[in-house]
Design a protein around this motif. Structure first.
Motif, PDB file in Angstrom:
ATOM      1  N   GLU A  43      51.039  14.866  -0.159  1.00  0.00           N
ATOM      2  CA  GLU A  43      51.744  13.769  -0.834  1.00  0.00           C
ATOM      3  C   GLU A  43      52.345  12.804   0.182  1.00  0.00           C
ATOM      4  O   GLU A  43      52.310  11.583  -0.012  1.00  0.00           O
ATOM      5  CB  GLU A  43      52.824  14.330  -1.764  1.00  0.00           C
ATOM      6  N   MET A  44      52.884  13.329   1.266  1.00  0.00           N
ATOM      7  CA  MET A  44      53.422  12.463   2.325  1.00  0.00           C
ATOM      8  C   MET A  44      52.305  11.596   2.908  1.00  0.00           C
ATOM      9  O   MET A  44      52.489  10.415   3.144  1.00  0.00           O
ATOM     10  CB  MET A  44      54.059  13.295   3.444  1.00  0.00           C
ATOM     11  N   ARG A  45      51.152  12.204   3.111  1.00  0.00           N
ATOM     12  CA  ARG A  45      50.002  11.470   3.664  1.00  0.00           C
ATOM     13  C   ARG A  45      49.583  10.356   2.704  1.00  0.00           C
ATOM     14  O   ARG A  45      49.236   9.256   3.119  1.00  0.00           O
ATOM     15  CB  ARG A  45      48.844  12.442   3.908  1.00  0.00           C
ATOM     16  N   GLY A  46      49.652  10.637   1.420  1.00  0.00           N
ATOM     17  CA  GLY A  46      49.310   9.633   0.417  1.00  0.00           C
ATOM     18  C   GLY A  46      50.230   8.426   0.455  1.00  0.00           C
ATOM     19  O   GLY A  46      49.838   7.319   0.089  1.00  0.00           O
ATOM     20  N   THR A  47      51.459   8.625   0.914  1.00  0.00           N
ATOM     21  CA  THR A  47      52.419   7.516   0.967  1.00  0.00           C
ATOM     22  C   THR A  47      52.176   6.593   2.158  1.00  0.00           C
ATOM     23  O   THR A  47      52.651   5.465   2.167  1.00  0.00           O
ATOM     24  CB  THR A  47      53.875   8.021   1.038  1.00  0.00           C
ATOM     25  N   THR A  48      51.468   7.079   3.167  1.00  0.00           N
ATOM     26  CA  THR A  48      51.331   6.308   4.405  1.00  0.00           C
ATOM     27  C   THR A  48      49.909   5.827   4.708  1.00  0.00           C
ATOM     28  O   THR A  48      49.732   4.890   5.469  1.00  0.00           O
ATOM     29  CB  THR A  48      51.801   7.153   5.608  1.00  0.00           C
ATOM     30  N   LYS A  49      48.923   6.488   4.130  1.00  0.00           N
ATOM     31  CA  LYS A  49      47.535   6.235   4.516  1.00  0.00           C
ATOM     32  C   LYS A  49      47.110   4.772   4.381  1.00  0.00           C
ATOM     33  O   LYS A  49      46.538   4.211   5.307  1.00  0.00           O
ATOM     34  CB  LYS A  49      46.581   7.116   3.716  1.00  0.00           C
ATOM     35  N   GLN A  50      47.404   4.151   3.263  1.00  0.00           N
ATOM     36  CA  GLN A  50      46.930   2.786   3.041  1.00  0.00           C
ATOM     37  C   GLN A  50      47.454   1.812   4.089  1.00  0.00           C
ATOM     38  O   GLN A  50      46.687   1.073   4.709  1.00  0.00           O
ATOM     39  CB  GLN A  50      47.311   2.297   1.647  1.00  0.00           C
ATOM     40  N   TRP A  51      48.779   1.802   4.307  1.00  0.00           N
ATOM     41  CA  TRP A  51      49.296   0.817   5.258  1.00  0.00           C
ATOM     42  C   TRP A  51      48.901   1.155   6.691  1.00  0.00           C
ATOM     43  O   TRP A  51      48.707   0.265   7.513  1.00  0.00           O
ATOM     44  CB  TRP A  51      50.802   0.603   5.105  1.00  0.00           C
ATOM     45  N   MET A  52      48.732   2.456   6.997  1.00  0.00           N
ATOM     46  CA  MET A  52      48.283   2.817   8.340  1.00  0.00           C
ATOM     47  C   MET A  52      46.825   2.414   8.558  1.00  0.00           C
ATOM     48  O   MET A  52      46.465   1.964   9.644  1.00  0.00           O
ATOM     49  CB  MET A  52      48.485   4.314   8.578  1.00  0.00           C
ATOM     50  N   ASP A  53      45.993   2.570   7.518  1.00  0.00           N
ATOM     51  CA  ASP A  53      44.603   2.097   7.604  1.00  0.00           C
ATOM     52  C   ASP A  53      44.572   0.592   7.829  1.00  0.00           C
ATOM     53  O   ASP A  53      43.841   0.088   8.686  1.00  0.00           O
ATOM     54  CB  ASP A  53      43.833   2.421   6.320  1.00  0.00           C
ATOM     55  N   GLU A  54      45.383  -0.124   7.058  1.00  0.00           N
ATOM     56  CA  GLU A  54      45.426  -1.586   7.178  1.00  0.00           C
ATOM     57  C   GLU A  54      45.922  -2.027   8.550  1.00  0.00           C
ATOM     58  O   GLU A  54      45.543  -3.090   9.040  1.00  0.00           O
ATOM     59  CB  GLU A  54      46.302  -2.177   6.076  1.00  0.00           C
ATOM     60  N   ALA A  55      46.776  -1.200   9.157  1.00  0.00           N
ATOM     61  CA  ALA A  55      47.281  -1.511  10.497  1.00  0.00           C
ATOM     62  C   ALA A  55      46.275  -1.154  11.587  1.00  0.00           C
ATOM     63  O   ALA A  55      46.509  -1.418  12.767  1.00  0.00           O
ATOM     64  CB  ALA A  55      48.601  -0.772  10.742  1.00  0.00           C
ATOM     65  N   GLY A  56      45.146  -0.540  11.178  1.00  0.00           N
ATOM     66  CA  GLY A  56      44.112  -0.191  12.150  1.00  0.00           C
ATOM     67  C   GLY A  56      44.426   1.061  12.956  1.00  0.00           C
ATOM     68  O   GLY A  56      43.855   1.272  14.023  1.00  0.00           O
ATOM     69  N   MET A  57      45.301   1.880  12.445  1.00  0.00           N
ATOM     70  CA  MET A  57      45.708   3.084  13.164  1.00  0.00           C
ATOM     71  C   MET A  57      44.640   4.174  13.021  1.00  0.00           C
ATOM     72  O   MET A  57      44.094   4.387  11.940  1.00  0.00           O
ATOM     73  CB  MET A  57      47.042   3.583  12.582  1.00  0.00           C
ATOM     74  N   ALA A  58      44.338   4.851  14.126  1.00  0.00           N
ATOM     75  CA  ALA A  58      43.359   5.937  14.112  1.00  0.00           C
ATOM     76  C   ALA A  58      43.853   7.084  13.227  1.00  0.00           C
ATOM     77  O   ALA A  58      45.058   7.324  13.104  1.00  0.00           O
ATOM     78  CB  ALA A  58      43.126   6.442  15.535  1.00  0.00           C
TER      79      ALA A  58
END
Length: 96
Positions: A43-58
């Motif tokens: 659930e924590m990963r679900g809260t961060t994945k989208q914006w981290m993907d958009e930021a280009g983070m590995a």
């Protein structure tokens, strides 16, 4: 007169604090996708994945940062975040 102003300001601050707490409880419930009252790694990963993907983070960096946030929020070290831990962290950050 000063006493009335102080009481009024205290009432306003209390109401704002109660409103913020209710907003945090609502936000927590939205993040708690399995409805068990706790946030886990998934659930924590679900809260961060989208914006981290958009930021280009590995992917590995995303997982590392999300796990670090989980450890920070999980003050009793049970591997999950309760609503109280979630609210407490946000209130601490607000005071900084």
């Amino acid at each position: 007169m000063k006493k009335v102003i102080l009481i009024t300001l205290t009432s306003i601050l209390f109401a704002a604090s109660a409103q913020a707490t209710e907003w945090l409880k609502t936000r927590f419930a939205e993040l708690d996708t399995d409805g068990n009252g706790y946030l886990n790694k998934t659930e924590m990963r679900g809260t961060t994945k989208q914006w981290m993907d958009e930021a280009g983070m590995a992917e590995q960096e995303q997982i590392k940062r999300t796990n670090k946030k989980l450890v920070k929020l999980d003050t009793n070290s049970d591997g999950q975040v309760s609503v109280d831990e979630f609210i407490s962290d946000h209130q601490k950050n607000k005071k900084k």
